[in-house]
Design a protein around this motif. Structure first.
Motif, PDB file in Angstrom:
ATOM      1  N   ARG A  36       0.840  -1.213   0.000  1.00  0.00           N
ATOM      2  CA  ARG A  36       0.000   0.000   0.000  1.00  0.00           C
ATOM      3  C   ARG A  36       0.868   1.253   0.000  1.00  0.00           C
ATOM      4  O   ARG A  36       0.393   2.340  -0.325  1.00  0.00           O
ATOM      5  N   TYR A  37       2.118   1.102   0.385  1.00  0.00           N
ATOM      6  CA  TYR A  37       3.053   2.228   0.386  1.00  0.00           C
ATOM      7  C   TYR A  37       4.014   2.105  -0.791  1.00  0.00           C
ATOM      8  O   TYR A  37       4.033   2.928  -1.687  1.00  0.00           O
ATOM      9  N   GLY A  38       4.847   1.065  -0.790  1.00  0.00           N
ATOM     10  CA  GLY A  38       5.722   0.788  -1.919  1.00  0.00           C
ATOM     11  C   GLY A  38       6.922   1.707  -2.045  1.00  0.00           C
ATOM     12  O   GLY A  38       7.144   2.611  -1.231  1.00  0.00           O
ATOM     13  N   ARG A  39       7.682   1.479  -3.108  1.00  0.00           N
ATOM     14  CA  ARG A  39       8.947   2.196  -3.310  1.00  0.00           C
ATOM     15  C   ARG A  39       8.742   3.674  -3.589  1.00  0.00           C
ATOM     16  O   ARG A  39       9.552   4.509  -3.174  1.00  0.00           O
ATOM     17  N   THR A  40       7.656   4.025  -4.261  1.00  0.00           N
ATOM     18  CA  THR A  40       7.415   5.438  -4.568  1.00  0.00           C
ATOM     19  C   THR A  40       7.255   6.253  -3.297  1.00  0.00           C
ATOM     20  O   THR A  40       7.810   7.349  -3.161  1.00  0.00           O
ATOM     21  N   TYR A  41       6.495   5.714  -2.352  1.00  0.00           N
ATOM     22  CA  TYR A  41       6.339   6.382  -1.053  1.00  0.00           C
ATOM     23  C   TYR A  41       7.699   6.581  -0.396  1.00  0.00           C
ATOM     24  O   TYR A  41       8.028   7.675   0.093  1.00  0.00           O
ATOM     25  N   PHE A  42       8.505   5.530  -0.392  1.00  0.00           N
ATOM     26  CA  PHE A  42       9.806   5.570   0.271  1.00  0.00           C
ATOM     27  C   PHE A  42      10.711   6.619  -0.366  1.00  0.00           C
ATOM     28  O   PHE A  42      11.322   7.443   0.343  1.00  0.00           O
ATOM     29  N   THR A  43      10.810   6.612  -1.680  1.00  0.00           N
ATOM     30  CA  THR A  43      11.704   7.556  -2.356  1.00  0.00           C
ATOM     31  C   THR A  43      11.204   8.991  -2.236  1.00  0.00           C
ATOM     32  O   THR A  43      12.003   9.926  -2.151  1.00  0.00           O
ATOM     33  N   ARG A  47      13.399  12.041  -0.720  1.00  0.00           N
ATOM     34  CA  ARG A  47      13.614  13.248  -1.506  1.00  0.00           C
ATOM     35  C   ARG A  47      13.169  14.501  -0.742  1.00  0.00           C
ATOM     36  O   ARG A  47      13.783  15.561  -0.846  1.00  0.00           O
ATOM     37  N   GLU A  48      12.100  14.362   0.034  1.00  0.00           N
ATOM     38  CA  GLU A  48      11.577  15.511   0.787  1.00  0.00           C
ATOM     39  C   GLU A  48      12.271  15.698   2.133  1.00  0.00           C
ATOM     40  O   GLU A  48      11.958  16.632   2.872  1.00  0.00           O
ATOM     41  N   GLY A  49      13.200  14.802   2.465  1.00  0.00           N
ATOM     42  CA  GLY A  49      13.919  14.909   3.735  1.00  0.00           C
ATOM     43  C   GLY A  49      13.087  14.551   4.940  1.00  0.00           C
ATOM     44  O   GLY A  49      13.397  14.971   6.060  1.00  0.00           O
ATOM     45  N   GLY A  50      12.039  13.767   4.737  1.00  0.00           N
ATOM     46  CA  GLY A  50      11.142  13.416   5.839  1.00  0.00           C
ATOM     47  C   GLY A  50      11.453  12.050   6.430  1.00  0.00           C
ATOM     48  O   GLY A  50      12.551  11.499   6.264  1.00  0.00           O
ATOM     49  N   HIS A  51      10.464  11.510   7.130  1.00  0.00           N
ATOM     50  CA  HIS A  51      10.589  10.198   7.764  1.00  0.00           C
ATOM     51  C   HIS A  51       9.374   9.354   7.397  1.00  0.00           C
ATOM     52  O   HIS A  51       8.319   9.888   7.042  1.00  0.00           O
ATOM     53  N   THR A  52       9.520   8.064   7.509  1.00  0.00           N
ATOM     54  CA  THR A  52       8.443   7.146   7.136  1.00  0.00           C
ATOM     55  C   THR A  52       7.423   7.017   8.273  1.00  0.00           C
ATOM     56  O   THR A  52       7.069   5.915   8.703  1.00  0.00           O
ATOM     57  N   ASP A  53       6.927   8.160   8.742  1.00  0.00           N
ATOM     58  CA  ASP A  53       6.035   8.174   9.904  1.00  0.00           C
ATOM     59  C   ASP A  53       4.721   7.452   9.645  1.00  0.00           C
ATOM     60  O   ASP A  53       4.204   6.751  10.523  1.00  0.00           O
ATOM     61  N   ALA A  54       4.149   7.626   8.450  1.00  0.00           N
ATOM     62  CA  ALA A  54       2.850   7.019   8.161  1.00  0.00           C
ATOM     63  C   ALA A  54       2.952   5.492   8.163  1.00  0.00           C
ATOM     64  O   ALA A  54       2.110   4.805   8.763  1.00  0.00           O
ATOM     65  N   LEU A  55       3.974   4.971   7.512  1.00  0.00           N
ATOM     66  CA  LEU A  55       4.160   3.519   7.489  1.00  0.00           C
ATOM     67  C   LEU A  55       4.475   2.999   8.882  1.00  0.00           C
ATOM     68  O   LEU A  55       3.970   1.953   9.297  1.00  0.00           O
ATOM     69  N   TRP A  56       5.294   3.725   9.609  1.00  0.00           N
ATOM     70  CA  TRP A  56       5.650   3.336  10.982  1.00  0.00           C
ATOM     71  C   TRP A  56       4.388   3.254  11.844  1.00  0.00           C
ATOM     72  O   TRP A  56       4.198   2.286  12.593  1.00  0.00           O
ATOM     73  N   LEU A 353      18.744  -4.119 -16.385  1.00  0.00           N
ATOM     74  CA  LEU A 353      17.981  -2.991 -16.922  1.00  0.00           C
ATOM     75  C   LEU A 353      18.833  -2.073 -17.789  1.00  0.00           C
ATOM     76  O   LEU A 353      18.295  -1.171 -18.445  1.00  0.00           O
ATOM     77  N   GLY A 354      20.142  -2.251 -17.769  1.00  0.00           N
ATOM     78  CA  GLY A 354      21.001  -1.378 -18.560  1.00  0.00           C
ATOM     79  C   GLY A 354      20.896   0.063 -18.087  1.00  0.00           C
ATOM     80  O   GLY A 354      20.912   0.350 -16.888  1.00  0.00           O
ATOM     81  N   GLY A 355      20.753   0.989 -19.031  1.00  0.00           N
ATOM     82  CA  GLY A 355      20.640   2.402 -18.675  1.00  0.00           C
ATOM     83  C   GLY A 355      19.445   2.689 -17.794  1.00  0.00           C
ATOM     84  O   GLY A 355      19.492   3.562 -16.916  1.00  0.00           O
ATOM     85  N   ASN A 356      18.362   1.962 -17.994  1.00  0.00           N
ATOM     86  CA  ASN A 356      17.176   2.158 -17.157  1.00  0.00           C
ATOM     87  C   ASN A 356      17.445   1.833 -15.693  1.00  0.00           C
ATOM     88  O   ASN A 356      16.767   2.347 -14.800  1.00  0.00           O
ATOM     89  N   GLY A 357      18.422   0.976 -15.448  1.00  0.00           N
ATOM     90  CA  GLY A 357      18.757   0.635 -14.076  1.00  0.00           C
ATOM     91  C   GLY A 357      19.343   1.779 -13.284  1.00  0.00           C
ATOM     92  O   GLY A 357      19.397   1.725 -12.052  1.00  0.00           O
ATOM     93  N   LEU A 358      19.770   2.823 -13.979  1.00  0.00           N
ATOM     94  CA  LEU A 358      20.346   3.986 -13.302  1.00  0.00           C
ATOM     95  C   LEU A 358      19.385   5.167 -13.242  1.00  0.00           C
ATOM     96  O   LEU A 358      19.750   6.238 -12.774  1.00  0.00           O
ATOM     97  N   THR A 359      18.164   4.964 -13.695  1.00  0.00           N
ATOM     98  CA  THR A 359      17.183   6.049 -13.658  1.00  0.00           C
ATOM     99  C   THR A 359      16.411   6.037 -12.353  1.00  0.00           C
ATOM    100  O   THR A 359      16.270   4.998 -11.702  1.00  0.00           O
ATOM    101  N   ARG A 360      15.902   7.186 -12.002  1.00  0.00           N
ATOM    102  CA  ARG A 360      15.080   7.288 -10.797  1.00  0.00           C
ATOM    103  C   ARG A 360      13.765   6.546 -10.968  1.00  0.00           C
ATOM    104  O   ARG A 360      13.188   6.017 -10.008  1.00  0.00           O
ATOM    105  N   GLU A 361      13.273   6.487 -12.200  1.00  0.00           N
ATOM    106  CA  GLU A 361      11.982   5.852 -12.476  1.00  0.00           C
ATOM    107  C   GLU A 361      11.935   4.403 -12.004  1.00  0.00           C
ATOM    108  O   GLU A 361      10.927   3.946 -11.453  1.00  0.00           O
TER     109      GLU A 361
END
Length: 399
Positions: A36-43, A47-56, A353-361
């Protein structure tokens, strides 16, 4: 006989003979929460300099944070086996909680096993329900992996203790209510220094912190601590002043098991992303995963992960059974195996993944740095090899 990967088997290949129905149900439930959270939530949090408070908070509400702590203090009454399942499954969906290693696994375990009744009542309910967290300070600038060179010392001053020294690479001090600090006291009989543990409140006078600028992308920040004659009451000492290494390793063995679980979750996440990509990415006539140059390294990574998972489970079970000596050997081996598996799995996933392996996506590039942590912390792979060569094989020491 063949086996297939299905979404109905979040535990991958551990199977019915190795886990109870309750443990498999725990894996599935934690995996569902993590998705329900996943990698997008984590990243986004990083990026925002926050903490994983909601998941915690959600993990706490479900009873996952304190699953290893005693029921009488608000915990789940299970063990490190179950807590390592929680951390691994969250990591497998891309959102591991590093403070699970520090707060309930290390600090919670030490206090539950050796703390006074007052300390248990004060700390364990909050550690179990997530309302309180505790950091752990052992590493020093000049001691490295040699715990015998720890120079943070505690001396008596009337009924109080005065704690002086420095610590580095302490996770989460900014969000922790207190830090469990490893110091040394003088043995009155021999004059030699012995390790002891103290609970240091975050606002204690003389206790200061400086954030270390890390390349590691994680919500949990790393700190250097300075303790300048920090005055602590006698109640700050955890356990027996003469227990020494017994109490220290009561926390370090779970730390190694949980670090292995952290690495395994990361490794599984990386391989899953690579398999997904290799199944759908088509350059010539077939998906790239049909080519053995792609398929075989991923199969090898999967095998290494599963082998490390077995050793991690063995270590957790030995610890939960009260076999500290057996758990010490197995926990070191598990941490070594999982760290190596994670580095190789992440490397192969990025390469797939080649070059895609180094992308943020695709979310793999940041794991290149993160995977190295499992080789370095909380103890380097070389020190684990020293331990195994000396303790398991009986070879002479070089130091």
């Amino acid at each position: 006989m063949t086996a297939s990967r299905t979404d109905a088997r979040p535990a991958a290949a551990l199977g019915t003979l190795l886990e109870t129905d309750e443990q498999r149900a725990l894996r599935a439930a934690v995996a569902a929460l993590g998705k329900r959270y996943g990698r997008t939530y984590f990243t986004d949090v990083v990026r925002e300099g926050g903490h994983t408070d909601a998941l915690w908070a959600d993990a706490a509400k479900a009873g996952y944070l304190g699953v290893n702590l005693p029921e009488e203090y608000g915990g789940g009454g299970a063990g490190i086996t179950e807590l390592s399942i929680v951390l691994e499954e969250l990591g497998t969906v891309g959102c591991p909680l590093l403070m699970l290693i520090v707060s309930p696994a290390i600090c919670g375990t030490v206090i539950a096993r050796f703390g006074t009744e007052e300390q248990r009542r004060e700390w364990l309910p909050g550690l179990a329900d997530g309302t309180r967290t505790m950091a752990f300070g052992i590493t020093e600038p000049d001691a490295g992996s040699n715990s015998h060179r720890i120079t943070t010392t505690a001396r008596r001053d009337g009924a109080d203790w005065l704690l002086t020294g420095r610590k580095v690479f302490v996770s989460g001090v900014d969000i922790a209510d207190a830090t469990l600090v490893v110091g040394r006291t003088e043995d009155a009989r021999t004059g030699r220094l012995k390790p002891c543990l103290f609970v240091v409140p975050r606002d204690a006078p003389g206790f200061t912190r400086r954030m270390i600028d890390m390349e590691l992308a994680a919500p949990e920040k790393q700190f250097e601590l300075a303790l300048d004659d920090v005055r602590l009451p006698s109640s700050a000492l955890v356990g027996d002043e003469d227990a020494g290494l017994l109490q220290l390793f009561a926390g370090l063995n779970p730390e190694r098991v949980m670090t292995a679980a952290f690495a395994l979750g990361m490794a599984r996440y990386a391989v899953d992303r690579a398999v997904e990509y290799a199944t759908t990415r088509q350059v010539w006539k077939e998906p790239i995963g049909a080519h053995q140059a792609i398929a075989h390294p991923l199969a090898q990574a999967h095998i290494e992960i599963e082998l490390a998972r077995l050793m991690t489970r063995k270590a957790a079970q030995l610890y939960d059974a009260g076999d500290d000596a057996g758990a010490g050997e197995a926990a070191n081996m598990a941490k070594y195996a999982a760290g190596e598996a994670a580095v190789r799995a992440v490397d192969q996933a990025v390469h797939t993944l080649g070059g895609n392996g180094l992308t943020r996506e695709y979310g793999l590039a940041s794991l290149v740095t993160a995977a190295r942590v499992a080789r370095i912390a909380p103890v380097s792979r070389e020190m684990i090899l020293n331990y195994v060569s000396h303790q398991s094989l009986g070879l002479p020491k070089s130091y």
